[in-house]
Design an enzyme around this catalytic site. Structure first.
Site, PDB file in Angstrom:
ATOM      1  N   GLY A  18      42.833  25.169  65.004  1.00  0.00           N
ATOM      2  CA  GLY A  18      42.470  26.249  65.753  1.00  0.00           C
ATOM      3  C   GLY A  18      42.377  27.690  66.731  1.00  0.00           C
ATOM      4  O   GLY A  18      42.951  28.165  67.327  1.00  0.00           O
ATOM      5  N   ASP A  22      36.201  24.662  69.157  1.00  0.00           N
ATOM      6  CA  ASP A  22      35.551  25.683  68.940  1.00  0.00           C
ATOM      7  C   ASP A  22      34.848  26.875  70.243  1.00  0.00           C
ATOM      8  O   ASP A  22      35.910  27.755  70.054  1.00  0.00           O
ATOM      9  CB  ASP A  22      34.513  26.095  68.126  1.00  0.00           C
ATOM     10  CG  ASP A  22      34.787  24.486  66.563  1.00  0.00           C
ATOM     11  OD1 ASP A  22      35.031  23.817  66.664  1.00  0.00           O
ATOM     12  OD2 ASP A  22      34.003  24.853  65.657  1.00  0.00           O
ATOM     13  N   TYR A  39      30.107  35.443  66.832  1.00  0.00           N
ATOM     14  CA  TYR A  39      31.054  35.510  67.278  1.00  0.00           C
ATOM     15  C   TYR A  39      32.012  36.307  66.268  1.00  0.00           C
ATOM     16  O   TYR A  39      33.422  36.153  66.525  1.00  0.00           O
ATOM     17  CB  TYR A  39      31.254  33.752  67.571  1.00  0.00           C
ATOM     18  CG  TYR A  39      31.913  33.030  66.236  1.00  0.00           C
ATOM     19  CD1 TYR A  39      32.722  33.164  65.460  1.00  0.00           C
ATOM     20  CD2 TYR A  39      30.212  32.566  65.400  1.00  0.00           C
ATOM     21  CE1 TYR A  39      32.697  31.579  64.807  1.00  0.00           C
ATOM     22  CE2 TYR A  39      30.449  31.677  64.389  1.00  0.00           C
ATOM     23  CZ  TYR A  39      31.742  31.819  63.822  1.00  0.00           C
ATOM     24  OH  TYR A  39      32.035  30.137  62.857  1.00  0.00           O
TER      25      TYR A  39
END
Length: 416
Positions: free
Chosen positions: A259, A182, A77
């Protein structure tokens, strides 16, 4: 040495010569002033920070599969995080070194049959979907059918991916009944782009509802009403040691997980239908998170701490990747009209904090991003218990792609 690597070196040298030439001033008598001996400038300092970081990454990792310090080709990723920013740089500058870097990655990692090197669908790892976004880009630019085959393979993973009882994607097969923040970034922007490009009618409607469900489920189970922040993970089974026996959530707020979630929201909204009833909910999720991020931004530096709500506690530190992800998400959210203009100042203050405190420039112009948490997760072996002590003691390193990629994207947003 590959052709792309050679072109990158030639470009860097050419830019270096131009930069050096511009500094070769003459005195009033027309004689060249003797120059101080300097190390060769690999990355010119008159470029914008987005390009300076991208060229530094290409210097550090001549092959894009090396991103995240890999020693042999591996589908991961992290490559997609950096290459997403580099693709935007190519679109902005037209400099072939950026496209060549992406294209060589595609040629290495996707064979002529469309098979993805090292990818194993049976592992059902949502992380592996993220870099598929770069395959859309390569398919558009080259028209090569192999990229479409690979894209459809990753989309098939989502059809069979294990889910919670209400339909939320597990983070990985080895992490049963768990949703992590995530995973929203790893899977949903790809899912949304695929749906917008290739799905029609009832198929598209079902997919948009499914994408919206992922966000509503994580909001329902991970949101802390008091702070407006979301916990890193949620275990529906309550079996994990890190899971609260009542709520199933992990015990702390981790800035990079937040984030990932913030970036997922602003990137999915690029594709999400304007008339879908869940769109306003997703914009609402972003606004609530933005308010919380503004509240927990460090007032002195403009940055955010590794454990988001515990600034100033012993061993906590101002962390680069989460900060860059927040800056990107807030700046893009303002630009796209999802967030009030006031958040532009929050983003700019954070960005200045990154430049002042977390960026180091070598004598040769190569740019380094410091204070990036290398990795953090939940469970596994050795077991990660999600405690405060766990998060603040994970390895810290420079130039981790989970920081440099968002830095490039944040820089591009603020360049606008």
């Amino acid at each position: 040495m590959t052709f792309t690597h050679l072109k990158a070196i030639i470009l860097l040298l050419a830019l270096s010569l131009i930069s050096c030439g511009q500094r070769n001033k003459k005195d009033s008598g027309g004689e060249a002033v003797p120059q101080k001996t300097e190390k060769q400038q690999l990355v010119p300092e008159d470029l914008k920070w987005s390009e300076r970081m991208a060229l530094s990454e290409i210097h550090r990792f001549p092959e894009a599969w090396q991103l995240d310090f890999h020693r042999k080709p591996k589908w991961s990723y992290t490559q997609g995080v950096v290459l997403k920013g580099i693709a935007a740089l190519y679109d902005k500058t037209g400099k072939e070194v950026y496209f060549d870097y992406i294209k060589e990655f595609g040629d290495t990692m996707v064979n002529p049959k469309g098979e993805i090197l090292t990818y194993d669908m049976a592992k059902y790892n949502i992380d592996m979907v993220n870099t598929g976004k770069i395959l859309f880009y390569l398919y558009d630019k080259t028209g090569e059918e192999k990229y479409l085959v690979a894209i459809r393979t990753l989309r098939e993973q989502l059809d069979a991916h294990p889910r919670t009882s209400k339909g939320g994607f597990w983070h990985k097969k080895i992490y049963p009944w768990q949703m992590w923040l995530d995973g929203l970034y790893m899977g949903q922007p790809f899912y949304a782009e695929y749906t917008g490009r290739f799905s029609e009618g009832d198929e598209a409607g079902k997919a948009w509802n499914d994408i919206a469900l992922q966000f509503s489920e994580i909001q329902k189970h991970s949101l802390d009403e008091e702070t407006g922040l979301l916990y890193h993970g949620w275990d529906e089974s309550r079996e994990q040691q890190w899971a609260d026996r009542k709520t199933g959530t992990s015990p702390h707020f981790w800035s990079r997980a937040l984030g990932w979630y913030a970036m997922a929201l602003v990137d999915v909204l690029d594709y999400f239908p304007e008339d879908h009833p869940s769109r306003k909910d997703m914009v609402g999720y972003l606004n609530r998170l933005a308010a919380a991020l503004a509240e927990y931004q460090d007032k002195e530096s403009g940055l955010w701490y590794q454990v988001t709500d515990m600034g100033g506690k012993e061993d906590n530190y101002l962390e680069a990747s989460g900060s860059c992800m927040f800056i990107y998400s807030l700046a893009k959210g303002v630009r796209k009209g999802y967030l009030p203009e006031s958040y532009s100042e929050v983003a700019r203050k954070g960005y200045q904090g990154v430049l002042d405190r977390l960026i180091e420039v070598e004598d040769n112009g190569v740019v380094n991003l410091t204070q990036v948490c290398a990795v953090a997760g939940l469970g596994g072996n050795p077991y990660r218990d999600g405690t405060y002590e766990y998060y603040v003691n994970e390895k810290i390193r420079s130039n981790d792609p989970k920081g440099t990629g968002p830095f490039i994207m944040a820089s591009l947003e603020l360049d606008r």
